[in-house]
Design a protein around this motif. Structure first.
Motif, PDB file in Angstrom:
ATOM      1  N   UNK A 153       0.871  -1.263  -0.186  1.00  0.00           N
ATOM      2  CA  UNK A 153      -0.163   0.006  -0.007  1.00  0.00           C
ATOM      3  C   UNK A 153       0.725   1.239  -0.028  1.00  0.00           C
ATOM      4  N   UNK A 154       0.231   2.405  -0.419  1.00  0.00           N
ATOM      5  CA  UNK A 154       1.027   3.612  -0.466  1.00  0.00           C
ATOM      6  C   UNK A 154       1.162   4.169   0.975  1.00  0.00           C
ATOM      7  N   UNK A 155       2.095   4.974   1.186  1.00  0.00           N
ATOM      8  CA  UNK A 155       2.263   5.549   2.458  1.00  0.00           C
ATOM      9  C   UNK A 155       0.901   6.345   2.962  1.00  0.00           C
ATOM     10  N   UNK A 156       0.226   6.914   2.000  1.00  0.00           N
ATOM     11  CA  UNK A 156      -1.028   7.676   2.135  1.00  0.00           C
ATOM     12  C   UNK A 156      -2.218   6.610   2.772  1.00  0.00           C
ATOM     13  N   UNK A 157      -2.219   5.494   2.064  1.00  0.00           N
ATOM     14  CA  UNK A 157      -3.151   4.549   2.444  1.00  0.00           C
ATOM     15  C   UNK A 157      -2.908   3.564   3.871  1.00  0.00           C
ATOM     16  N   UNK A 158      -1.618   3.526   4.049  1.00  0.00           N
ATOM     17  CA  UNK A 158      -1.218   2.964   5.331  1.00  0.00           C
ATOM     18  C   UNK A 158      -1.383   3.806   6.648  1.00  0.00           C
ATOM     19  N   UNK A 159      -1.386   5.149   6.303  1.00  0.00           N
ATOM     20  CA  UNK A 159      -1.550   6.312   7.399  1.00  0.00           C
ATOM     21  C   UNK A 159      -3.182   6.358   7.607  1.00  0.00           C
ATOM     22  N   UNK A 160      -3.908   6.301   6.516  1.00  0.00           N
ATOM     23  CA  UNK A 160      -5.235   6.478   6.461  1.00  0.00           C
ATOM     24  C   UNK A 160      -5.756   5.099   7.305  1.00  0.00           C
ATOM     25  N   UNK A 161      -5.399   3.983   7.223  1.00  0.00           N
ATOM     26  CA  UNK A 161      -5.887   2.729   7.574  1.00  0.00           C
ATOM     27  C   UNK A 161      -5.506   2.962   9.175  1.00  0.00           C
ATOM     28  N   UNK A 162      -4.503   3.326   9.480  1.00  0.00           N
ATOM     29  CA  UNK A 162      -3.902   3.265  10.933  1.00  0.00           C
ATOM     30  C   UNK A 162      -4.790   4.308  11.682  1.00  0.00           C
ATOM     31  N   UNK A 163      -5.261   5.491  10.981  1.00  0.00           N
ATOM     32  CA  UNK A 163      -6.032   6.346  11.605  1.00  0.00           C
ATOM     33  C   UNK A 163      -7.654   5.593  11.591  1.00  0.00           C
ATOM     34  N   UNK A 164      -7.939   5.082  10.729  1.00  0.00           N
ATOM     35  CA  UNK A 164      -9.305   4.597  10.894  1.00  0.00           C
ATOM     36  C   UNK A 164      -9.531   3.590  11.919  1.00  0.00           C
ATOM     37  N   UNK A 165      -8.523   2.748  12.169  1.00  0.00           N
ATOM     38  CA  UNK A 165      -8.544   1.800  13.146  1.00  0.00           C
ATOM     39  C   UNK A 165      -8.534   2.199  14.544  1.00  0.00           C
ATOM     40  N   UNK A 166      -8.389   3.374  14.909  1.00  0.00           N
ATOM     41  CA  UNK A 166      -8.518   4.163  16.239  1.00  0.00           C
ATOM     42  C   UNK A 166      -9.997   4.145  16.357  1.00  0.00           C
ATOM     43  N   UNK A 167     -10.723   4.192  15.387  1.00  0.00           N
ATOM     44  CA  UNK A 167     -12.223   4.205  15.741  1.00  0.00           C
ATOM     45  C   UNK A 167     -12.998   2.892  15.803  1.00  0.00           C
ATOM     46  N   UNK A 168     -14.260   2.786  16.400  1.00  0.00           N
ATOM     47  CA  UNK A 168     -14.856   1.565  16.825  1.00  0.00           C
ATOM     48  C   UNK A 168     -15.638   1.109  15.445  1.00  0.00           C
ATOM     49  N   UNK A 169     -14.951   0.675  14.675  1.00  0.00           N
ATOM     50  CA  UNK A 169     -15.606   0.248  13.286  1.00  0.00           C
ATOM     51  C   UNK A 169     -15.721  -1.285  13.183  1.00  0.00           C
ATOM     52  N   UNK A 170     -16.731  -1.511  12.816  1.00  0.00           N
ATOM     53  CA  UNK A 170     -17.191  -3.025  12.820  1.00  0.00           C
ATOM     54  C   UNK A 170     -17.403  -3.566  11.112  1.00  0.00           C
ATOM     55  N   UNK A 171     -16.872  -4.590  10.570  1.00  0.00           N
ATOM     56  CA  UNK A 171     -17.079  -4.812   9.383  1.00  0.00           C
ATOM     57  C   UNK A 171     -18.150  -5.965   9.258  1.00  0.00           C
ATOM     58  N   UNK A 172     -18.731  -6.136   8.301  1.00  0.00           N
ATOM     59  CA  UNK A 172     -19.655  -7.255   8.127  1.00  0.00           C
ATOM     60  C   UNK A 172     -19.950  -7.546   6.466  1.00  0.00           C
ATOM     61  N   UNK A 173     -20.411  -8.334   6.021  1.00  0.00           N
ATOM     62  CA  UNK A 173     -20.708  -8.650   4.538  1.00  0.00           C
ATOM     63  C   UNK A 173     -22.129  -9.151   4.394  1.00  0.00           C
ATOM     64  N   UNK A 174     -22.989  -8.550   3.454  1.00  0.00           N
ATOM     65  CA  UNK A 174     -24.456  -9.196   3.811  1.00  0.00           C
ATOM     66  C   UNK A 174     -25.083  -9.240   2.052  1.00  0.00           C
ATOM     67  N   UNK A 175     -26.048 -10.274   2.183  1.00  0.00           N
ATOM     68  CA  UNK A 175     -26.761 -10.331   0.831  1.00  0.00           C
ATOM     69  C   UNK A 175     -28.178 -10.252   1.254  1.00  0.00           C
ATOM     70  N   UNK A 176     -28.365  -9.037   1.822  1.00  0.00           N
ATOM     71  CA  UNK A 176     -29.753  -8.775   2.324  1.00  0.00           C
ATOM     72  C   UNK A 176     -30.300  -7.422   1.673  1.00  0.00           C
ATOM     73  N   UNK A 177     -31.626  -7.468   1.254  1.00  0.00           N
ATOM     74  CA  UNK A 177     -32.061  -6.248   0.715  1.00  0.00           C
ATOM     75  C   UNK A 177     -31.954  -4.845   1.386  1.00  0.00           C
TER      76      UNK A 177
END
Length: 347
Positions: A153-177
């Motif tokens: 990843x670019x330095x820009x993307x690595x920095x953004x990911x590290x910043x985003x990980x500080x937040x309480x973000x939950x990942x999911x996948x769905x096939x629901x309407x």
């Protein structure tokens, strides 16, 4: 070599997709997702003199639903190139040439060959009378581990990911309407931000996405991936998948997700999830080739996709236009005759 055309896939079609390394846009399931009152799928097969199949293609015939005009407005569109034996360019060329000849003989106005997920670069499109527009696709190798991908990843993307990980973000996948409707709201907000910056972003009506989700989910061809914060969606992407490949189709984030840098983190999770589900290639989709230039309107999208460090593949969208000039003249005449007359009241 000769071309045969059918309204339905034969019983060996899936085997031929596997044999020729076809993709999502060669599947009967995708064809079913495109059927409507003004469109139908056509299945093309190229044979040699011994009746051995050398390649397949799946096109969508489209026409106007208006009476009379419809029969004069037919066009044939392919989302991807033909899938052929050993990826031989001469077979792709031969099949396209015969498809154009078929379309001309059947009264089509034009044929469009889009280049999504294709592995072939046409070296001599002008020999078939094709007008082309180059685009860049971004390919992520999912056989690499998460740490290997992150290192690219670019330095820009690595920095953004590290910043985003500080937040309480939950990942999911769905096939629901409902997930598709939530994605749609995020996509609209992304569109609005781009419009506020003076950019263009073509987005279809809600009904299109409702129907797209319903058909793709039923055939297990697509998934909505999402990041939520306190249970509320902040960033989402709609990803299509078939066999070893996955393709990013649409995405969006609300203002909170944008401020949290959620989109880049979202894709890092999507890569992991797709790998776990057996995908080996993730296609981030494409941008026009001119997007490389800093002054281009889509340069920001180019930088976003480039930042994931994948391979860049040059592809050509191609169009064979004006196949039946006489029909074009009749169509324009009908349009003028059927155009509503506007009467101004001078009183």
């Amino acid at each position: 070599m000769h071309l045969e055309v059918f309204a339905h896939a034969d019983s060996n079609w899936t085997d031929k997709i596997d044999r020729f390394g076809g993709n999502l846009f060669h599947t009967p399931q995708w064809a079913d997702s495109r059927r409507s009152a003004a469109s139908r799928a056509l299945f093309f097969q190229l044979y040699d003199a011994r009746r051995d199949c050398l390649g397949i293609a799946l096109g969508i015939e489209m026409w106007s639903p208006l009476p009379v005009i419809g029969r004069y407005s037919k066009q044939l569109e392919f989302e991807t190139y033909p899938a052929v034996q050993d990826d031989r360019e001469e077979l792709v060329h031969a099949m396209m040439k015969q498809i154009i000849s078929h379309a001309r003989g059947r009264g089509f106005r034009r044929v469009v060959f889009n280049s999504y997920l294709t592995r072939t670069f046409l070296k001599h499109p002008g020999d078939m009378g094709l007008k082309t527009k180059p685009r860049i696709e971004f390919i992520i190798d999912l056989t690499r581990s998460d740490s290997q991908l992150f290192s690219g990843f670019s330095a820009h993307h690595k920095r953004k990911i590290k910043k985003a990980r500080k937040h309480d973000l939950v990942f999911c996948g769905s096939q629901d309407p409902q997930a598709m409707r939530q994605f749609r709201q995020l996509q609209k907000r992304s569109r609005d931000r781009r419009l506020e910056r003076g950019e263009n972003m073509a987005v279809r009506e809600d009904g299109y996405y409702e129907e797209l989700g319903k058909r793709y989910f039923a055939a297990d061809l697509g998934t909505v991936f999402m990041l939520t914060c306190d249970g509320r969606p902040v960033s989402a992407a709609f990803v299509a998948h078939y066999g070893p490949q996955a393709l990013y189709m649409y995405g969006g984030s609300n203002d909170l997700g944008f401020e949290m840098d959620a989109p880049i983190l979202l894709f890092s999770h999507i890569f992991s999830c797709c790998r776990e589900r057996g995908r080996r290639i993730f296609n981030l989709g494409g941008v026009p080739e001119e997007a490389r230039q800093p002054e281009a309107q889509s340069h920001g999208l180019f930088r976003f996709k480039e930042g994931f460090g994948g391979a860049q593949r040059i592809c050509l969208n191609a169009v064979a236009d004006n196949l039946n000039p006489g029909r074009d003249k009749l169509l324009n005449l009908f349009k003028r005759l059927l155009r509503p007359k506007v009467v101004f009241d001078a009183g």
